[in-house]
Design a protein around this motif. Sequence first.
Motif, PDB file in Angstrom:
ATOM      1  N   ILE A  25       8.046  56.603 -61.730  1.00  0.00           N
ATOM      2  CA  ILE A  25       9.283  55.828 -61.913  1.00  0.00           C
ATOM      3  C   ILE A  25       9.773  55.913 -63.359  1.00  0.00           C
ATOM      4  N   MET A  26       8.858  55.731 -64.316  1.00  0.00           N
ATOM      5  CA  MET A  26       9.270  55.751 -65.723  1.00  0.00           C
ATOM      6  C   MET A  26       9.766  57.128 -66.153  1.00  0.00           C
ATOM      7  N   VAL A  27       9.052  58.173 -65.777  1.00  0.00           N
ATOM      8  CA  VAL A  27       9.448  59.522 -66.194  1.00  0.00           C
ATOM      9  C   VAL A  27      10.737  59.930 -65.501  1.00  0.00           C
ATOM     10  N   PHE A  28      10.827  59.692 -64.192  1.00  0.00           N
ATOM     11  CA  PHE A  28      12.057  60.041 -63.472  1.00  0.00           C
ATOM     12  C   PHE A  28      13.246  59.231 -63.988  1.00  0.00           C
ATOM     13  N   GLY A  29      13.008  57.938 -64.228  1.00  0.00           N
ATOM     14  CA  GLY A  29      14.088  57.102 -64.767  1.00  0.00           C
ATOM     15  C   GLY A  29      14.553  57.582 -66.122  1.00  0.00           C
ATOM     16  N   ASN A  30      13.629  57.993 -66.952  1.00  0.00           N
ATOM     17  CA  ASN A  30      13.993  58.506 -68.271  1.00  0.00           C
ATOM     18  C   ASN A  30      14.770  59.816 -68.170  1.00  0.00           C
ATOM     19  N   VAL A  31      14.380  60.689 -67.244  1.00  0.00           N
ATOM     20  CA  VAL A  31      15.101  61.949 -67.049  1.00  0.00           C
ATOM     21  C   VAL A  31      16.533  61.662 -66.617  1.00  0.00           C
ATOM     22  N   TYR A  35      19.889  62.655 -68.896  1.00  0.00           N
ATOM     23  CA  TYR A  35      20.894  63.605 -68.439  1.00  0.00           C
ATOM     24  C   TYR A  35      22.199  62.938 -68.036  1.00  0.00           C
ATOM     25  N   ALA A  36      22.121  61.797 -67.413  1.00  0.00           N
ATOM     26  CA  ALA A  36      23.338  61.156 -66.910  1.00  0.00           C
ATOM     27  C   ALA A  36      24.022  60.291 -67.966  1.00  0.00           C
ATOM     28  N   PHE A  37      23.229  59.620 -68.805  1.00  0.00           N
ATOM     29  CA  PHE A  37      23.816  58.640 -69.725  1.00  0.00           C
ATOM     30  C   PHE A  37      23.516  58.934 -71.196  1.00  0.00           C
ATOM     31  N   ASN A  38      22.839  60.049 -71.470  1.00  0.00           N
ATOM     32  CA  ASN A  38      22.505  60.434 -72.835  1.00  0.00           C
ATOM     33  C   ASN A  38      21.759  59.325 -73.587  1.00  0.00           C
ATOM     34  N   SER A  39      20.857  58.667 -72.870  1.00  0.00           N
ATOM     35  CA  SER A  39      20.034  57.625 -73.480  1.00  0.00           C
ATOM     36  C   SER A  39      18.649  57.684 -72.830  1.00  0.00           C
ATOM     37  N   GLY A  40      17.821  56.771 -73.156  1.00  0.00           N
ATOM     38  CA  GLY A  40      16.481  56.731 -72.566  1.00  0.00           C
ATOM     39  C   GLY A  40      15.767  55.475 -73.001  1.00  0.00           C
ATOM     40  N   ILE A  41      14.614  55.252 -72.386  1.00  0.00           N
ATOM     41  CA  ILE A  41      13.793  54.094 -72.732  1.00  0.00           C
ATOM     42  C   ILE A  41      12.556  54.637 -73.437  1.00  0.00           C
ATOM     43  N   THR A  42      12.475  54.403 -74.730  1.00  0.00           N
ATOM     44  CA  THR A  42      11.405  54.970 -75.547  1.00  0.00           C
ATOM     45  C   THR A  42      10.027  54.503 -75.082  1.00  0.00           C
ATOM     46  N   VAL A  43       9.920  53.244 -74.742  1.00  0.00           N
ATOM     47  CA  VAL A  43       8.618  52.696 -74.361  1.00  0.00           C
ATOM     48  C   VAL A  43       8.077  53.334 -73.081  1.00  0.00           C
ATOM     49  N   SER A  44       8.966  53.866 -72.239  1.00  0.00           N
ATOM     50  CA  SER A  44       8.490  54.451 -70.979  1.00  0.00           C
ATOM     51  C   SER A  44       7.659  55.707 -71.223  1.00  0.00           C
ATOM     52  N   GLU A  45       7.969  56.467 -72.266  1.00  0.00           N
ATOM     53  CA  GLU A  45       7.170  57.655 -72.571  1.00  0.00           C
ATOM     54  C   GLU A  45       5.753  57.265 -72.973  1.00  0.00           C
ATOM     55  N   GLU A  46       5.663  56.246 -73.798  1.00  0.00           N
ATOM     56  CA  GLU A  46       4.351  55.790 -74.257  1.00  0.00           C
ATOM     57  C   GLU A  46       3.544  55.196 -73.108  1.00  0.00           C
ATOM     58  N   LEU A  47       4.171  54.332 -72.333  1.00  0.00           N
ATOM     59  CA  LEU A  47       3.457  53.675 -71.232  1.00  0.00           C
ATOM     60  C   LEU A  47       3.078  54.659 -70.132  1.00  0.00           C
ATOM     61  N   SER A  48       3.895  55.675 -69.903  1.00  0.00           N
ATOM     62  CA  SER A  48       3.528  56.661 -68.877  1.00  0.00           C
ATOM     63  C   SER A  48       2.322  57.475 -69.317  1.00  0.00           C
TER      64      SER A  48
END
Length: 179
Positions: A25-31, A35-48
């Motif tokens: 969920i975190m990796v797919f959500g970040n992707v 791509y869609a909104f030119n943003s991301g959740i930084t903490v999701s990379e660490e937690l994944s």
Amino acid sequence: MKKLFDLLFVVLKVFSAGCLAAMVIMVFGNVVLRYAFNSGITVSEELSSWGLTWMTYTAGLIALREHGHLGFDALLTKFPAWLQRVLLAIAYMLMIGIMWLFLDGSWQQTQINLGNVAPASGISMGALYGVGVVFSVIAILILLGDLYDIVTGRAVLTLKSEAAEALAEAQRHHLDENR
């Protein structure tokens, strides 16, 4: 005691599955966000990545308990049953010793990193290194139980070389084709 251990492993299986689901969920959500909104959740990379670490260790415990790891027993099957038992006992004592070293190192790393925090989440890095402590304590208990079963004769030695089984299967298949 066995029921408690069974419950622990049900919890570990659910936890591993939860880690996997959270990582997906975190990796797919970040992707999608990148791509869609030119943003991301930084903490999701660490937690994944933490989820991957915890999932790997807990899945390793599950495989250890279910004897699901790969083993090389071709040489061991050539010996009589009593010697197989002795050699397996030695192997298990070595594994317990290695897990003790792993426990000691993990404990030291956990203590060293308790005051350090992860950059994105702010969670203590001791939580990441603590998985080694959990893993090694449970692994030692599993290995001690298996060693007890080997020494007392409760473990039924049904070692069969996978190579010998594959060869026998190939011969059966060859005989079936020639009929």
